[in-house]
Enzyme design. Structure first.
Site, PDB file in Angstrom:
ATOM      1  N   TYR A  85      -7.742  -6.822   7.712  1.00 32.79           N
ATOM      2  CA  TYR A  85      -6.300  -6.837   7.961  1.00 32.79           C
ATOM      3  C   TYR A  85      -5.999  -7.123   9.429  1.00 32.79           C
ATOM      4  O   TYR A  85      -5.022  -7.805   9.755  1.00 32.79           O
ATOM      5  CB  TYR A  85      -5.675  -5.513   7.551  1.00 32.79           C
ATOM      6  CG  TYR A  85      -5.623  -5.321   6.057  1.00 32.79           C
ATOM      7  CD1 TYR A  85      -4.610  -5.884   5.288  1.00 32.79           C
ATOM      8  CD2 TYR A  85      -6.596  -4.568   5.394  1.00 32.79           C
ATOM      9  CE1 TYR A  85      -4.557  -5.721   3.921  1.00 32.79           C
ATOM     10  CE2 TYR A  85      -6.554  -4.383   4.018  1.00 32.79           C
ATOM     11  CZ  TYR A  85      -5.533  -4.965   3.286  1.00 32.79           C
ATOM     12  OH  TYR A  85      -5.492  -4.808   1.931  1.00 32.79           O
ATOM     13  N   ASP A 137      -2.310   6.171   5.505  1.00 29.13           N
ATOM     14  CA  ASP A 137      -2.667   4.792   5.190  1.00 29.13           C
ATOM     15  C   ASP A 137      -3.885   4.398   6.005  1.00 29.13           C
ATOM     16  O   ASP A 137      -4.094   4.922   7.114  1.00 29.13           O
ATOM     17  CB  ASP A 137      -1.502   3.834   5.501  1.00 29.13           C
ATOM     18  CG  ASP A 137      -1.731   2.451   4.901  1.00 29.13           C
ATOM     19  OD1 ASP A 137      -1.424   2.273   3.709  1.00 29.13           O
ATOM     20  OD2 ASP A 137      -2.255   1.573   5.610  1.00 29.13           O
ATOM     21  N   ARG A 164       4.484   5.441  -5.651  1.00 33.71           N
ATOM     22  CA  ARG A 164       5.763   4.930  -6.147  1.00 33.71           C
ATOM     23  C   ARG A 164       5.994   5.144  -7.636  1.00 33.71           C
ATOM     24  O   ARG A 164       7.107   4.947  -8.115  1.00 33.71           O
ATOM     25  CB  ARG A 164       5.879   3.438  -5.813  1.00 33.71           C
ATOM     26  CG  ARG A 164       6.126   3.168  -4.342  1.00 33.71           C
ATOM     27  CD  ARG A 164       6.196   1.683  -4.066  1.00 33.71           C
ATOM     28  NE  ARG A 164       4.885   1.055  -4.194  1.00 33.71           N
ATOM     29  CZ  ARG A 164       4.679  -0.266  -4.224  1.00 33.71           C
ATOM     30  NH1 ARG A 164       5.720  -1.082  -4.167  1.00 33.71           N
ATOM     31  NH2 ARG A 164       3.467  -0.759  -4.312  1.00 33.71           N
ATOM     32  N   ARG A 166      -4.170   7.162  -5.060  1.00 38.41           N
ATOM     33  CA  ARG A 166      -2.749   6.871  -4.884  1.00 38.41           C
ATOM     34  C   ARG A 166      -1.879   7.756  -5.769  1.00 38.41           C
ATOM     35  O   ARG A 166      -0.792   7.338  -6.215  1.00 38.41           O
ATOM     36  CB  ARG A 166      -2.435   5.397  -5.148  1.00 38.41           C
ATOM     37  CG  ARG A 166      -3.042   4.446  -4.124  1.00 38.41           C
ATOM     38  CD  ARG A 166      -2.649   3.011  -4.393  1.00 38.41           C
ATOM     39  NE  ARG A 166      -3.356   2.094  -3.514  1.00 38.41           N
ATOM     40  CZ  ARG A 166      -3.563   0.808  -3.766  1.00 38.41           C
ATOM     41  NH1 ARG A 166      -3.079   0.292  -4.883  1.00 38.41           N
ATOM     42  NH2 ARG A 166      -4.218   0.040  -2.920  1.00 38.41           N
ATOM     43  N   ARG A 201      10.447   9.058   0.190  1.00 34.51           N
ATOM     44  CA  ARG A 201      10.278   7.875   1.035  1.00 34.51           C
ATOM     45  C   ARG A 201      11.636   7.363   1.505  1.00 34.51           C
ATOM     46  O   ARG A 201      11.781   6.928   2.657  1.00 34.51           O
ATOM     47  CB  ARG A 201       9.518   6.772   0.299  1.00 34.51           C
ATOM     48  CG  ARG A 201       9.409   5.514   1.150  1.00 34.51           C
ATOM     49  CD  ARG A 201       8.394   4.533   0.687  1.00 34.51           C
ATOM     50  NE  ARG A 201       8.400   3.336   1.531  1.00 34.51           N
ATOM     51  CZ  ARG A 201       7.575   2.321   1.399  1.00 34.51           C
ATOM     52  NH1 ARG A 201       6.645   2.346   0.466  1.00 34.51           N
ATOM     53  NH2 ARG A 201       7.654   1.275   2.194  1.00 34.51           N
TER      54      ARG A 201
END
Length: 341
Positions: free
Chosen positions: A147, A72, A26, A22, A35
């Site tokens: 998921y 992703d 962020r 990652r 983003r």
């Protein structure tokens, strides 16, 4: 040869090459700005120019030895026609899948939706320094299935565990679709320029020994074998988070070139039982990058002391968190690269 590829090919380097899971995320102000320009998260993943930009940002800032495709794990269910959305503060939200409808999923039709991802792969490869390894990736079938069944992440992914136990045949059909999709997806990433790929199985650690064999090891073995039928010698990193002692069997059966270690893996076990078989990647606790200072320095030194004598790609034991200070990441890279035996 690029340093990460040297390690995946069996060579021990010191200081070891380093990248961070990652690493485009962020915690970086430049990522947040990009983003915001993209709008939604999937818009960022499917806009080649912007996906390329955020992939290259940490390489420009830190000079990591590897870049990983910005995307992703849930682009596969999205490409299979399932509704996928990312809600701020909640993470991914999907339309829960009824196993009776698995037959409606077409793994041969995913390339159209994933075309922008493949375009980004080509753009990233062209934009990377020659010495930087380029990693593609996918989510492992088990983790992606969790998921798809629940429609979101849950504390222990109980909905998927329940589905696998109550309807193993239906669940196996879903896993088969995901295996076939993953082979196709990874093979195309390599064809477009990725040097190696990583298979993320974030939720592997919630399964018992038998279910781990069936839903983690067996599907990963099929993906690795299928990928190498298309690209002989393809380099693959497996990351079944939380596998612990089951990691030995995972390595033996899947034939991956390296495994990611989460930060709870004891160094002695990793060195004596895992690193003796394959290259390892990890395993600094991401919290140490948040705290910085002495906690970070001690963590780096312990990983190097425990695993630096063998085949190691230095990384975190999971993804870097949004509250990490970019200055601490710079300190991490500097300390690893300044290390001496």
């Amino acid at each position: 040869m690029r340093k990460v590829l040297q390690v995946l090919a069996g060579e021990a380097l010191f200081p070891p090459p380093i990248w961070v899971m990652r690493q485009a995320g962020r915690y970086l102000p430049e990522y947040r700005a990009t983003r915001a320009e993209a709008g939604g998260f999937l818009d960022l993943c499917y806009t080649p120019k912007l996906a390329t930009e955020v992939t290259l940002q940490p390489i420009r800032r830190y000079g990591f030895d590897a870049a990983i495709l910005f995307s992703d794990i849930l682009v596969i269910p999205d490409a299979l026609g399932r509704k996928v959305a990312f809600q701020e503060g909640e993470g991914p939200v999907l339309e829960p899948l009824d196993l009776a409808r698995v037959g409606e999923l077409d793994p041969d039709g995913i390339d159209g939706r994933l075309g922008p991802v493949y375009e980004a792969v080509e753009m990233i490869r062209a934009g990377l320094p020659r010495e930087t390894t380029f990693l593609g990736f996918c989510g492992a079938p088990w983790t992606v299935a969790t998921y798809m069944i629940a429609g979101r992440g849950t504390p222990d992914q109980a909905p998927a565990r329940r589905a696998a136990l109550t309807d193993p045949d239906g669940f196996a059909r879903l896993i088969d679709v995901l295996v076939r999709s993953s082979i196709r997806y990874l093979a195309e990433q390599i064809r477009r320029g990725a040097d190696a790929v990583q298979i993320f199985d974030t939720w592997a650690g919630v399964l018992d020994e038998y279910e781990f064999e069936r839903w983690v090891i067996a599907p990963t073995k099929r993906i690795v074998a299928g990928l190498r039928e298309i690209h002989s010698g393809a380099r693959v990193i497996g990351f079944p988070k939380g596998a612990q002692a089951s990691l030995e069997r995972y390595i033996d059966e899947t034939k991956v070139d390296a495994v990611g270690l989460d930060w709870t893996m004891p160094a002695r076990f990793a060195r004596d039982r895992i690193q003796s078989k394959v290259a390892v990647q990890g395993n600094l606790d991401p919290m140490r990058v948040v705290i910085g200072g002495r906690a970070l320095d001690e963590g780096v030194d312990r990983v190097l002391e425990g695993l630096g004598g063998g085949r190691l790609v230095f990384n975190l034991g999971h993804g870097i968190t949004p509250d990490a200070d970019p200055a601490n990441v710079a300190r991490l890279v500097e300390r690893v690269r300044a290390a001496k035996r």
